[in-house]
Design a protein around this motif. Structure first.
Motif, PDB file in Angstrom:
ATOM      1  N   PRO A  10       0.867  -1.181   0.000  1.00  0.00           N
ATOM      2  CA  PRO A  10       0.000   0.000   0.000  1.00  0.00           C
ATOM      3  C   PRO A  10       0.901   1.228   0.000  1.00  0.00           C
ATOM      4  O   PRO A  10       2.059   1.156   0.429  1.00  0.00           O
ATOM      5  N   ILE A  11       0.386   2.347  -0.486  1.00  0.00           N
ATOM      6  CA  ILE A  11       1.128   3.590  -0.265  1.00  0.00           C
ATOM      7  C   ILE A  11       0.571   4.153   1.040  1.00  0.00           C
ATOM      8  O   ILE A  11      -0.641   4.256   1.217  1.00  0.00           O
ATOM      9  N   HIS A  19       5.031   2.902  11.458  1.00  0.00           N
ATOM     10  CA  HIS A  19       5.122   1.982  12.589  1.00  0.00           C
ATOM     11  C   HIS A  19       5.264   0.539  12.106  1.00  0.00           C
ATOM     12  O   HIS A  19       5.351   0.281  10.898  1.00  0.00           O
ATOM     13  N   GLY A  21       3.290  -1.886  11.795  1.00  0.00           N
ATOM     14  CA  GLY A  21       2.279  -2.396  10.859  1.00  0.00           C
ATOM     15  C   GLY A  21       2.668  -2.090   9.417  1.00  0.00           C
ATOM     16  O   GLY A  21       2.553  -2.940   8.526  1.00  0.00           O
ATOM     17  N   ALA A 232      -5.313   7.482  -4.876  1.00  0.00           N
ATOM     18  CA  ALA A 232      -4.289   6.584  -4.320  1.00  0.00           C
ATOM     19  C   ALA A 232      -4.149   5.306  -5.138  1.00  0.00           C
ATOM     20  O   ALA A 232      -3.035   4.872  -5.448  1.00  0.00           O
ATOM     21  N   GLY A 261      -3.083  -4.579   3.746  1.00  0.00           N
ATOM     22  CA  GLY A 261      -3.583  -5.056   5.029  1.00  0.00           C
ATOM     23  C   GLY A 261      -5.071  -5.343   4.884  1.00  0.00           C
ATOM     24  O   GLY A 261      -5.728  -4.822   3.969  1.00  0.00           O
ATOM     25  N   GLY A 291      -2.795  -9.952   7.923  1.00  0.00           N
ATOM     26  CA  GLY A 291      -3.582  -9.780   9.152  1.00  0.00           C
ATOM     27  C   GLY A 291      -3.083  -8.590   9.956  1.00  0.00           C
ATOM     28  O   GLY A 291      -2.246  -7.802   9.501  1.00  0.00           O
ATOM     29  N   TRP A 293      -1.574  -6.619  13.409  1.00  0.00           N
ATOM     30  CA  TRP A 293      -0.705  -6.745  14.584  1.00  0.00           C
ATOM     31  C   TRP A 293      -1.262  -5.959  15.759  1.00  0.00           C
ATOM     32  O   TRP A 293      -1.658  -4.804  15.613  1.00  0.00           O
TER      33      TRP A 293
HETATM   34  O1  ME8 Z   1      -4.610   2.671   4.194  1.00  0.00           O
HETATM   35  N1  ME8 Z   1      -1.064  -4.601  11.386  1.00  0.00           N
HETATM   36  O2  ME8 Z   1      -2.612   3.789   4.399  1.00  0.00           O
HETATM   37  P1  ME8 Z   1      -2.202   3.480   5.920  1.00  0.00           P
HETATM   38  C1  ME8 Z   1      -0.784  -4.990  10.133  1.00  0.00           C
HETATM   39  N2  ME8 Z   1      -3.089   5.151   2.251  1.00  0.00           N
HETATM   40  N3  ME8 Z   1      -0.646  -4.139   9.102  1.00  0.00           N
HETATM   41  C2  ME8 Z   1      -0.805  -2.829   9.350  1.00  0.00           C
HETATM   42  C3  ME8 Z   1      -1.112  -2.353  10.651  1.00  0.00           C
HETATM   43  C4  ME8 Z   1      -1.237  -3.310  11.705  1.00  0.00           C
HETATM   44  N4  ME8 Z   1      -1.495  -2.969  12.952  1.00  0.00           N
HETATM   45  N5  ME8 Z   1      -1.220  -1.008  10.584  1.00  0.00           N
HETATM   46  C5  ME8 Z   1      -0.978  -0.654   9.301  1.00  0.00           C
HETATM   47  C6  ME8 Z   1      -3.757   3.428   3.776  1.00  0.00           C
HETATM   48  N6  ME8 Z   1      -0.723  -1.754   8.538  1.00  0.00           N
HETATM   49  C7  ME8 Z   1      -3.865   3.981   2.376  1.00  0.00           C
HETATM   50  C8  ME8 Z   1      -3.447   2.926   1.382  1.00  0.00           C
HETATM   51  S1  ME8 Z   1      -3.064   2.027  -1.099  1.00  0.00           S
HETATM   52  C9  ME8 Z   1      -3.509   2.494  -2.641  1.00  0.00           C
HETATM   53  C10 ME8 Z   1      -3.572   3.316  -0.050  1.00  0.00           C
HETATM   54  C11 ME8 Z   1      -0.379  -1.759   7.116  1.00  0.00           C
HETATM   55  O3  ME8 Z   1      -1.054   4.362   6.220  1.00  0.00           O
HETATM   56  C12 ME8 Z   1      -1.372  -2.574   6.310  1.00  0.00           C
HETATM   57  O4  ME8 Z   1      -0.776  -2.948   5.108  1.00  0.00           O
HETATM   58  O5  ME8 Z   1      -3.385   3.539   6.798  1.00  0.00           O
HETATM   59  C13 ME8 Z   1      -2.447  -1.556   6.040  1.00  0.00           C
HETATM   60  O6  ME8 Z   1      -3.291  -1.906   4.957  1.00  0.00           O
HETATM   61  C14 ME8 Z   1      -1.625  -0.339   5.725  1.00  0.00           C
HETATM   62  O7  ME8 Z   1      -0.494  -0.419   6.620  1.00  0.00           O
HETATM   63  C15 ME8 Z   1      -2.434   0.933   5.973  1.00  0.00           C
HETATM   64  O8  ME8 Z   1      -1.628   2.021   5.851  1.00  0.00           O
END
Ligand code: ME8
Length: 512
Positions: A10-11, A19, A21, A232, A261, A291, A293
């Protein structure tokens, strides 16, 4: 023809610091990218930052900094995190870059030209934290009577002019996609959840906002900025310079895998394929959701003050111990908990004992009893053949695991061989053979060296730094570290450097 593999993370939103995640999804994607490179495939690995939208705009306002400066800083911090975690990305896309804005607008135009966008007014619920519109029926009412999104995010009633995407027209085609291509979306829990969401019926989606400015202007109507998810998701194409892709870049589309995620599966498995269908662009081959964390049993949150910066963990435990733990702890796709206790256990038992000791014992015997040079491969006993056979199956076995995003199973497959190696060394007892049958001792050590080489080769994607050290100690040159190179035996007589421990045991400091 060379196989191509285009993998994305993901971006990440730049509304806060990176963090664990974020590091998790990036490490998983990195393992896949590195694995495919070692398989001789051409890889394009994309990561980056998502810098528009109301949430980011508000975070910049709260910090008292202009949004572009704010996003520059936080994006740089995400890039630093990626570098510290040894994420081998080929490109880092930022949605505020002109190349992205141009592409996102071209995609919008294509979808609009094909008649899938119309103008109207949105009235309904919006959760800023999720940057997501929710239907009334999706909201949950808490004990205090307050309605929230199903994710727990606060919702607000929004009413504004908006462009809509005709999502409702894609319901059948999406369901057909999931049914006909079971491997399109994983894991199964996510697939089931998405199918049930789509079966409940899809409403047209508001794809522009007028109440703030921090976004990509809608082509032809500058009062609107694109809904941040339209903007995005376009990053996966803008990194290939859509719509003006060179032949080289175009060859990477469709993407092989969007790793995300589970929180954002809906955007990737419903909205994104629908946008692409509307634009007449081929769909990605696979979407897989990791999944969630928690930390010491609790949800990570700023208010609890338990947000873990992966860079701090790396300082304490070392990079590869952290990467290993993240992918080893729970089958990939499931939820997991980050606890110090299990991190230390995994490091000490599986890295320091199982793998570290097998390597150390073998190499020190070679140093002491074989003059530090690789012995010849001669006649093999059945037990030798069995261990070598198991080790030689690893590249193919892991390649199947990788195709299914079964990263944890892949590690388990390797650990079976490591455990078999330990059983073999204990049973053969080369230290005792030294006095009774020196030739056999050398044969046993050669079998162990070859087994360790296979193990270290396939573990490179997971633990690049320590496996590089291990391969150097095993006398394997840089050009001998691909999967194909495993087909050629190391020549006997190569001299090995003095053995050094690779995985230190972690000893918890006494408090005070
Ligand atoms: O959703 N456990 O960005 P985001 C596991 N900008 N993975 C985790 C996590 C956790 N506790 N917390 C974050 C966005 N992630 C959008 C995405 S894509 C076109 C745009 C990871 O900064 C996981 O991959 O909120 C989640 O989907 C992503 O960070 C969300 O990052």
């Amino acid at each position: 023809m060379t196989s191509r593999f285009y993998v994305t993370t993901p971006i990440y939103y730049v509304n806060g610091a990176p963090h664990i995640g974020h590091a998790y999804t990036s490490v998983a994607a990195d393992v896949l990218a590195r694995f495919h490179r070692l398989s001789g495939h051409e890889v394009f690995f994309l990561t980056g930052t998502d810098e528009h939208g109301q949430k980011v705009e508000q975070a910049a306002q709260n910090a008292g900094i202009a949004p572009q400066l704010f996003t520059d800083r936080i994006s740089a911090d995400f890039r630093d995190m990626a570098d510290v975690m040894a994420i081998s990305y080929d490109d880092f896309i930022r949605t505020t870059e002109p190349r992205h804005i141009k592409s996102a607008q071209a995609l919008w135009q294509k979808v609009a030209e094909n008649g899938a966008i119309y103008s109207g007014a949105y009235e309904g619920w919006y959760a800023l934290r999720d940057e997501c519109f929710y239907g009334e029926d999706e909201l949950v009412t808490g004990a205090d009577g307050v309605k929230t999104a199903p994710t727990g995010a606060p919702v607000e009633w929004v009413k504004e002019p908006s462009y809509f995407f005709k999502l409702s027209e894609y319901q059948d085609r999406l369901l057909e996609l999931y049914e006909k291509n079971p491997e399109f979306l994983g894991p199964n829990s996510t697939r089931r959840e998405i199918i049930s969401f789509v079966k409940q019926g899809l409403r047209d989606l508001s794809v522009s906002r007028t109440s703030f400015k921090w976004g990509v202007p809608v082509p032809g109507d500058e009062d609107h900025v694109m809904y941040v998810w339209f903007d995005a998701l376009a990053n996966y194409l803008s990194a290939l310079d859509y719509p003006d892709m060179s032949a080289e870049k175009a060859a990477f589309w469709p993407a092989s895998l969007h790793l995300v995620g589970k929180d954002i599966a809906r955007f990737h498995a419903v909205y994104w394929p629908a946008f692409l269908m509307a634009a007449g662009i081929e769909l990605p081959e696979k979407i897989f959701a990791n999944g969630w964390w928690t930390v010491e049993g609790q949800k990570m949150s700023k208010s609890l003050g338990n947000v873990v910066d992966p860079r701090e963990l790396v300082k304490e435990f070392g990079l590869d111990s952290v990467r290993f733990f993240l992918l080893r702890e729970v089958p990939f796709g499931g939820d997991s908990d980050l606890s110090r206790k299990s991190m230390i256990m995994r490091n000490n038992i599986e890295l320091a004992n199982d793998l570290g000791n097998l390597c150390q014992r073998t190499l020190s015997l070679v140093a002491r009893n074989c003059g530090g040079v690789v012995p010849e491969r001669r006649v093999l006993t059945d037990e030798d053949k069995q261990l070598l056979g198991q080790a030689s199956l690893l590249p193919q076995l892991l390649s199947d695991r990788m195709a299914a995003c079964a990263l944890t199973d892949a590690l388990e497959d390797v650990w079976k061989v490591i455990r078999a190696g330990n059983a073999y060394i204990d049973h053969q007892a080369p230290w005792a053979l030294r006095k009774t049958d020196e030739e056999r001792m050398k044969d046993v050590l050669r079998v162990l060296l070859d087994t360790l080489r296979s193990i270290a080769t396939v573990l490179q994607p997971f633990m690049p730094q320590s496996m590089e050290k291990m391969l150097v100690q095993l006398g394997v040159n840089e050009n001998e570290r691909s999967f194909a190179a495993l087909e050629v035996l190391l020549p006997a007589g190569r001299s090995l450097p003095a053995p050094q421990g690779i995985f230190p045991r972690y000893v918890e400091q006494e408090a005070g």
